[in-house]
Design an enzyme around this catalytic site. Structure first.
Site, PDB file in Angstrom:
ATOM      1  CD  GLU A  30      -2.465   1.887   0.520  1.00 42.73           C
ATOM      2  OE1 GLU A  30      -3.236   1.150  -0.115  1.00 42.73           O
ATOM      3  OE2 GLU A  30      -2.363   3.118   0.307  1.00 42.73           O
ATOM      4  CD  GLN A  31      -0.725   5.695  -3.324  1.00 43.72           C
ATOM      5  OE1 GLN A  31       0.053   5.836  -4.259  1.00 43.72           O
ATOM      6  NE2 GLN A  31      -1.900   6.293  -3.303  1.00 43.72           N
ATOM      7  NE  ARG A 104     -14.883   4.981   1.301  1.00 42.90           N
ATOM      8  CZ  ARG A 104     -15.050   4.591   0.030  1.00 42.90           C
ATOM      9  NH1 ARG A 104     -16.138   4.916  -0.624  1.00 42.90           N
ATOM     10  NH2 ARG A 104     -14.122   3.906  -0.574  1.00 42.90           N
ATOM     11  CE1 TYR A 213     -24.347   6.371   3.471  1.00 36.42           C
ATOM     12  CE2 TYR A 213     -25.264   7.031   1.359  1.00 36.42           C
ATOM     13  CZ  TYR A 213     -24.200   6.589   2.115  1.00 36.42           C
ATOM     14  OH  TYR A 213     -22.983   6.381   1.523  1.00 36.42           O
ATOM     15  CG  ASP A 291     -12.782   2.031  -7.960  1.00 31.84           C
ATOM     16  OD1 ASP A 291     -13.813   1.357  -8.108  1.00 31.84           O
ATOM     17  OD2 ASP A 291     -12.755   3.112  -7.339  1.00 31.84           O
TER      18      ASP A 291
HETATM   19  C1  LIG Z   1     -18.660   9.884  -3.906  1.00 31.99           C
HETATM   20  C2  LIG Z   1     -18.523   8.388  -3.962  1.00 31.99           C
HETATM   21  C3  LIG Z   1     -19.481   7.583  -3.345  1.00 31.99           C
HETATM   22  C4  LIG Z   1     -19.388   6.191  -3.407  1.00 31.99           C
HETATM   23  N1  LIG Z   1     -20.351   5.429  -2.810  1.00 31.99           N
HETATM   24  C5  LIG Z   1     -20.276   4.075  -2.889  1.00 31.99           C
HETATM   25  C6  LIG Z   1     -21.255   3.239  -2.270  1.00 31.99           C
HETATM   26  O1  LIG Z   1     -22.198   3.744  -1.631  1.00 31.99           O
HETATM   27  N2  LIG Z   1     -21.148   1.873  -2.394  1.00 31.99           N
HETATM   28  C7  LIG Z   1     -20.118   1.295  -3.081  1.00 31.99           C
HETATM   29  O2  LIG Z   1     -20.067   0.058  -3.161  1.00 31.99           O
HETATM   30  N3  LIG Z   1     -19.174   2.055  -3.679  1.00 31.99           N
HETATM   31  C8  LIG Z   1     -19.207   3.413  -3.589  1.00 31.99           C
HETATM   32  N4  LIG Z   1     -18.238   4.175  -4.170  1.00 31.99           N
HETATM   33  C9  LIG Z   1     -17.177   3.502  -4.939  1.00 31.99           C
HETATM   34  C10 LIG Z   1     -16.064   3.015  -4.043  1.00 31.99           C
HETATM   35  O3  LIG Z   1     -15.572   4.070  -3.240  1.00 31.99           O
HETATM   36  C11 LIG Z   1     -14.923   2.434  -4.853  1.00 31.99           C
HETATM   37  O4  LIG Z   1     -15.429   1.648  -5.894  1.00 31.99           O
HETATM   38  C12 LIG Z   1     -14.036   1.570  -3.961  1.00 31.99           C
HETATM   39  O5  LIG Z   1     -13.380   2.373  -2.998  1.00 31.99           O
HETATM   40  C13 LIG Z   1     -13.015   0.813  -4.788  1.00 31.99           C
HETATM   41  O6  LIG Z   1     -12.157   0.108  -3.933  1.00 31.99           O
HETATM   42  P1  LIG Z   1     -10.695  -0.283  -4.429  1.00 31.99           P
HETATM   43  O7  LIG Z   1     -10.073  -0.984  -3.272  1.00 31.99           O
HETATM   44  O8  LIG Z   1     -10.779  -0.954  -5.743  1.00 31.99           O
HETATM   45  O9  LIG Z   1      -9.976   1.111  -4.709  1.00 31.99           O
HETATM   46  P2  LIG Z   1      -9.566   2.247  -3.697  1.00 31.99           P
HETATM   47  O10 LIG Z   1     -10.555   2.380  -2.598  1.00 31.99           O
HETATM   48  O11 LIG Z   1      -9.264   3.453  -4.530  1.00 31.99           O
HETATM   49  O12 LIG Z   1      -8.207   1.708  -3.058  1.00 31.99           O
HETATM   50  C14 LIG Z   1      -7.016   1.678  -3.787  1.00 31.99           C
HETATM   51  C15 LIG Z   1      -5.861   1.587  -2.809  1.00 31.99           C
HETATM   52  O13 LIG Z   1      -4.658   1.471  -3.549  1.00 31.99           O
HETATM   53  C16 LIG Z   1      -3.714   2.405  -3.051  1.00 31.99           C
HETATM   54  N5  LIG Z   1      -2.829   2.731  -4.181  1.00 31.99           N
HETATM   55  C17 LIG Z   1      -3.056   3.539  -5.229  1.00 31.99           C
HETATM   56  N6  LIG Z   1      -2.000   3.568  -6.057  1.00 31.99           N
HETATM   57  C18 LIG Z   1      -1.088   2.751  -5.510  1.00 31.99           C
HETATM   58  C19 LIG Z   1       0.229   2.345  -5.897  1.00 31.99           C
HETATM   59  N7  LIG Z   1       0.819   2.825  -7.016  1.00 31.99           N
HETATM   60  N8  LIG Z   1       0.888   1.455  -5.118  1.00 31.99           N
HETATM   61  C20 LIG Z   1       0.323   0.967  -3.966  1.00 31.99           C
HETATM   62  N9  LIG Z   1      -0.894   1.335  -3.542  1.00 31.99           N
HETATM   63  C21 LIG Z   1      -1.591   2.197  -4.317  1.00 31.99           C
HETATM   64  C22 LIG Z   1      -4.531   3.567  -2.543  1.00 31.99           C
HETATM   65  O14 LIG Z   1      -3.808   4.345  -1.594  1.00 31.99           O
HETATM   66  C23 LIG Z   1      -5.731   2.834  -1.924  1.00 31.99           C
HETATM   67  O15 LIG Z   1      -5.469   2.445  -0.607  1.00 31.99           O
HETATM   68  C24 LIG Z   1     -18.304   5.585  -4.098  1.00 31.99           C
HETATM   69  C25 LIG Z   1     -17.319   6.382  -4.693  1.00 31.99           C
HETATM   70  C26 LIG Z   1     -17.423   7.779  -4.622  1.00 31.99           C
HETATM   71  C27 LIG Z   1     -16.365   8.628  -5.281  1.00 31.99           C
END
Ligand SMILES: Cc1cc2nc3c(=O)[nH]c(=O)nc-3n(C[C@H](O)[C@H](O)[C@H](O)COP(=O)(O)OP(=O)(O)OC[C@H]3O[C@@H](n4cnc5c(N)ncnc54)[C@H](O)[C@@H]3O)c2cc1C
Length: 396
Positions: A30-31, A104, A213, A291
């Site tokens: 994790e960065q 969160r 909510y 994502d």
């Molecule tokens: C306004 C808003 C509301 C939302 N509401 C909802 C909801 O109600 N329900 C829902 O299911 N989803 C919701 N989402 C979507 C959700 O937040 C994301 O889809 C989710 O956080 C994706 O998780 P992830 O672990 O794939 O990515 P992220 O949460 O982005 O995590 C990525 C991780 O990788 C790390 N990282 C990045 N680059 C590097 C690198 N080069 N090297 C090492 N580490 C790195 C980051 O620091 C982070 O910790 C919402 C999003 C937004 C913007």
């Protein structure tokens, strides 16, 4: 079997827990220097709660969260309400699990604790991924500080601007959608009593919408308000905004929306990023989740839910597999997930127009619009397939 995961967000940690539970060794890079999540809310629909239960964190998280009675729409200017769907018992009866609204940091902490209980030193902080490579026997993750680590599998869970995805598939970052989301976290006690109900509300109007909510045992009201037609600098994902700016974006909206803006102790603005689904995630021993794989607008509230579904399905696909068979197992994982997540991304994009239609300008035009787009039958068609899915048993 050793799995490397780039990214310790909700998706990366859920995958790590699911893999460790199956006896597969994992290291998460994790960065960030410390593990933390944005202080905001997240909706976890029943399909997500099935995964959290399989990971052993559902009951604990449920105690910290809220289980609203229903979701409803309200019209942007007059505040007229329309039902969206019943939550609470009705959802549990239909899908076996509730629809929770979760703080969160609670969810991120629960997953991190679960990972550390299974392997205390699994999470490596201050470890940013810079590039990746592979040969027939191993996958390599190169870190920004010059370290290089090897495993049988590498998973890019490093979010919308994924280094792993761009290393595999070239520049594939999503683009700014032109929409900005304002996020605030309001102490519940400062809101008038009429606004403290255990309800998820979506305020809909031409060119924008706002969602609120309750969170964290109703200690907070989560507020997210999206507006179209904005500019944004390329290099940042979020920034601090002011109450005055947010009030200007929602000028003319109902008094309750203005109250939530005025009572938000801090308002952050987020660039909403958008991209059509990419056609493939996996090459050999390297794949993606969350994502990084399927960046989405948040208008189906499924981004994080689908990230944790990915993690569980990935772990199921790798369970009991010989290291030589990893590429085939990752192809199975991608095949099990890419159709569903691509449909989710497209559905979320389509909801932009459904929440922001010009037909929502007046009560008279909104009435016909809601009958057409948001009556029970289209809602069932658009949401039932999301919530009924079970990543614990889905075919792989
Ligand atoms: C306004 C808003 C509301 C939302 N509401 C909802 C909801 O109600 N329900 C829902 O299911 N989803 C919701 N989402 C979507 C959700 O937040 C994301 O889809 C989710 O956080 C994706 O998780 P992830 O672990 O794939 O990515 P992220 O949460 O982005 O995590 C990525 C991780 O990788 C790390 N990282 C990045 N680059 C590097 C690198 N080069 N090297 C090492 N580490 C790195 C980051 O620091 C982070 O910790 C919402 C999003 C937004 C913007």
């Amino acid at each position: 079997m050793k799995v490397l995961i780039a990214g310790g967000g909700i998706g990366g940690l859920a995958a790590a827990a699911a893999l460790l539970q199956r006896g597969i060794d994992v290291d998460v890079y994790e960065q960030a220097e410390e593990l933390k999540e944005v202080g905001a809310g997240i909706q976890i629909s029943p399909n997500g709660n099935k995964v959290l239960d399989a990971l052993g964190v559902f009951e604990g998280l449920r105690q910290l969260s809220c289980d609203p009675e229903r979701k409803e729409f309200r019209l942007w200017n007059t505040g007229r309400p329309w039902p969206m769907f019943s939550l609470g018992k009705a959802v549990i009866e239909k899908y076996g699990y509730p629809y929770l609204t979760v703080y969160r940091p609670d969810m991120h902490d629960a997953l991190a604790q679960r990972v550390r209980a299974l392997k205390p030193d699994a999470i490596h902080l201050g470890s940013a991924a810079a590039a990746c490579a592979q040969d027939a026997e191993a996958a390599e993750l190169q870190l920004r500080d010059g370290r290089r680590v090897w495993g049988d599998v590498l998973i890019g869970a490093d979010g919308v601007r994924s280094v792993v995805r761009n290393s595999l598939w070239g520049p594939t970052d999503p683009a700014f959608s032109g929409m900005v989301a304002w996020r605030g976290l309001i102490p519940m006690e400062v809101l008038p009593e009429r606004m403290q109900a255990s309800v998820g509300t979506t305020w809909i109007g031409p060119g924008g919408h706002a969602v609120s909510y309750p969170l964290h045992r109703s200690k907070y009201m989560n507020f997210v308000a999206t507006i179209e037609g904005k500019a944004w600098p390329d290099s940042v994902g979020s920034m601090q905004g002011t109450v005055e700016e947010c009030l200007a974006d929602f000028k003319g909206w109902h008094e309750d929306v203005q109250v939530m803006i005025r009572h938000s102790p801090r308002l952050l603005k987020w660039a909403l990023m958008q991209r059509d689904p990419i056609p493939a995630w996996t090459q050999g021993r390297i794949s993606l989740l969350g994502d990084a794989a399927h960046a989405t607008l948040p208008f189906l509230a499924q981004g994080a839910v689908h990230s944790i579904e990915d993690g569980l399905v990935l772990a199921r696909c790798l369970e009991g597999v010989a290291t030589a068979d990893v590429p085939a197992a990752l192809q199975r994982y991608e095949a099990a997930r890419i159709g569903r997540t691509s449909k989710m991304v497209r559905g979320a994009t389509a909801n932009t127009e459904r929440f922001h239609s010009r037909e929502l300008a007046t009560e008279a035009t909104a009435e016909a619009y809601l009958q057409r787009e948001w009556s029970a039958s289209p809602i069932h068609d658009r949401y039932h397939w999301l919530y009924e899915y079970d990543a614990r048993t889905a075919s792989i």
